[in-house]
Structures are given as C-alpha cells and as structure tokens.
Design a protein around this motif. Structure first.
Motif, PDB file in Angstrom:
ATOM      1  N   ALA A 280       0.944  -1.243   0.002  1.00  0.00           N
ATOM      2  CA  ALA A 280      -0.087   0.048  -0.073  1.00  0.00           C
ATOM      3  C   ALA A 280       1.001   1.149   0.158  1.00  0.00           C
ATOM      4  N   GLY A 281       0.504   2.047  -0.959  1.00  0.00           N
ATOM      5  CA  GLY A 281       1.304   3.515  -1.001  1.00  0.00           C
ATOM      6  C   GLY A 281       2.414   3.384  -2.131  1.00  0.00           C
ATOM      7  N   GLN A 282       2.585   2.226  -2.860  1.00  0.00           N
ATOM      8  CA  GLN A 282       3.622   2.009  -3.740  1.00  0.00           C
ATOM      9  C   GLN A 282       3.076   2.626  -5.066  1.00  0.00           C
ATOM     10  N   LEU A 283       4.291   3.541  -5.438  1.00  0.00           N
ATOM     11  CA  LEU A 283       3.852   4.294  -6.784  1.00  0.00           C
ATOM     12  C   LEU A 283       4.924   3.346  -7.931  1.00  0.00           C
ATOM     13  N   ILE A 284       4.042   3.065  -8.996  1.00  0.00           N
ATOM     14  CA  ILE A 284       4.938   2.467 -10.317  1.00  0.00           C
ATOM     15  C   ILE A 284       4.694   3.200 -11.285  1.00  0.00           C
ATOM     16  N   THR A 285       5.725   3.521 -12.065  1.00  0.00           N
ATOM     17  CA  THR A 285       5.575   4.246 -13.144  1.00  0.00           C
ATOM     18  C   THR A 285       5.889   3.232 -14.298  1.00  0.00           C
ATOM     19  N   TYR A 286       4.956   3.347 -15.456  1.00  0.00           N
ATOM     20  CA  TYR A 286       5.025   2.425 -16.734  1.00  0.00           C
ATOM     21  C   TYR A 286       5.036   3.587 -17.816  1.00  0.00           C
ATOM     22  N   GLU A 287       5.456   2.973 -18.989  1.00  0.00           N
ATOM     23  CA  GLU A 287       5.601   3.666 -20.301  1.00  0.00           C
ATOM     24  C   GLU A 287       4.515   2.615 -20.958  1.00  0.00           C
TER      25      GLU A 287
ATOM     26  N   LYS B  59       3.117   8.077 -20.357  1.00  0.00           N
ATOM     27  CA  LYS B  59       3.453   7.444 -18.927  1.00  0.00           C
ATOM     28  C   LYS B  59       2.136   7.215 -18.160  1.00  0.00           C
ATOM     29  N   TRP B  60       2.183   6.161 -17.426  1.00  0.00           N
ATOM     30  CA  TRP B  60       1.003   5.802 -16.532  1.00  0.00           C
ATOM     31  C   TRP B  60       1.531   5.598 -15.275  1.00  0.00           C
ATOM     32  N   VAL B  61       1.214   6.553 -14.268  1.00  0.00           N
ATOM     33  CA  VAL B  61       1.578   6.298 -12.933  1.00  0.00           C
ATOM     34  C   VAL B  61       0.406   5.483 -11.876  1.00  0.00           C
ATOM     35  N   SER B  62       0.627   4.511 -11.411  1.00  0.00           N
ATOM     36  CA  SER B  62      -0.219   4.010 -10.727  1.00  0.00           C
ATOM     37  C   SER B  62       0.190   3.966  -9.153  1.00  0.00           C
ATOM     38  N   LYS B  63      -0.760   3.940  -8.358  1.00  0.00           N
ATOM     39  CA  LYS B  63      -0.619   4.183  -6.702  1.00  0.00           C
ATOM     40  C   LYS B  63      -1.479   2.649  -6.314  1.00  0.00           C
ATOM     41  N   ILE B  64      -0.590   2.019  -5.499  1.00  0.00           N
ATOM     42  CA  ILE B  64      -1.440   0.760  -4.976  1.00  0.00           C
ATOM     43  C   ILE B  64      -1.848   1.350  -3.723  1.00  0.00           C
ATOM     44  N   THR B  65      -3.254   1.348  -3.573  1.00  0.00           N
ATOM     45  CA  THR B  65      -3.892   2.065  -2.599  1.00  0.00           C
ATOM     46  C   THR B  65      -4.441   0.796  -1.391  1.00  0.00           C
ATOM     47  N   GLN B  66      -4.585  -0.224  -1.669  1.00  0.00           N
ATOM     48  CA  GLN B  66      -5.003  -1.272  -0.560  1.00  0.00           C
ATOM     49  C   GLN B  66      -4.327  -2.532  -0.977  1.00  0.00           C
TER      50      GLN B  66
END
Length: 152
Positions: free
Chosen positions: A49-56, A66-73
């Motif tokens: 939880a809280g992890q930020l992951i950036t993709y192309e 770019k796609w930035v995701s956050k793991i919220t749960q």
C-alpha cells in the motif's frame, strides 16, 4: 463511468497466485507486446500500500504515454487495488481479487474507469477502447493458461 469485470479459474494454489500477482514485474508478462509496456520505476519491491509504479505504454495509435499507478490497498492472499494517478484514462480503479476454490483459485479483476476527451471519448469507447481492453484481458487469460495450465 464504465465497468469491466473478468474472472478466470487457474489450477494453482492461493499462495502461488498471490506470489505471482504481488510482483509488479509480472504485469509486463501479462501485457500484449503491441502495447509497448515498459516499467520505468517503482517495481523493485513486492506490492505494498502506497507504492507508486511508473510505466510507459503505447495504448493507441503508437502514441507513448506514461502511466503512474498507486497501490492503494493490499490484503494479503485476498486482493490489492491500483489506481491511476496519471495516464491514458480520465479515471482508473482496478482491484485484483483472489479466492481459493477446489482445484485452484479464481482470479478476478474489477475495473471502474472513465475515458478521456469527454463526448469524443465516449463516442469511440465502444468502437476502439472497450475492444482494446477486452483484447488485453483475453491475452492475459491465455498467458495464465500458458504459465499455469488449464483449469479442469
């Protein structure tokens, strides 16, 4: 707001399924090559939880974004949720569920999303965007069978 709901039975243990899903690096294996998916940052640890992951990614017409995701749960052995902070969708909320069943697990994806570009986006959604999402999840389904076998 649109909803995409997919389920697939896989003949592996709950722990094996969780171990596979909790590694962000496996998302690359689960994405068609033509999407140009590449992890840029944030996938060096298991999902938390809280992890930020950036993709192309190249979702449409060869245009990289770019796609930035956050793991919220994250609920161990049960589910985790990622939300798009920036990227190709106006809104993206994706929960990955796992449930143990006789002979394996059910992997379930529940996605709520909004398309960009207002009326124009809604106009092309059934023609381009929804079929593209269906194609991605069909690829994932076949990849899971290739990796883990057919559920019987």
């Amino acid at each position: 707001m649109y909803k995409l709901h997919k389920t697939q039975k896989v003949p592996i243990s709950l722990q094996e399924a969780w171990d596979f899903l909790k590694s962000p690096k496996n998302l690359e294996k689960m994405t068609p090559k033509e999407m140009g998916f590449k992890i840029i940052d944030g996938a060096d640890r298991e999902t938390y939880a809280g992890q930020l992951i950036t993709y192309e990614v190249t979702p449409l017409l060869g245009i990289k974004t770019k796609w930035v995701s956050k793991i919220t749960q994250v609920q161990h052995l049960s589910h985790f949720t990622d939300e798009q902070l920036s990227g190709p969708y106006a809104f993206w909320h994706h929960t990955h569920f796992l449930k143990e069943i006789d002979g394996g697990v059910i992997m379930e994806d529940l996605i709520y999303y909004k398309v960009p570009f207002g009326f124009l986006g809604r106009l092309v959604h059934p023609i381009i965007l929804k079929p593209q999402l269906e194609k991605i999840f069909e690829f994932r389904s076949k990849k899971l069978v290739a990796l883990f076998g057919e559920f019987k």
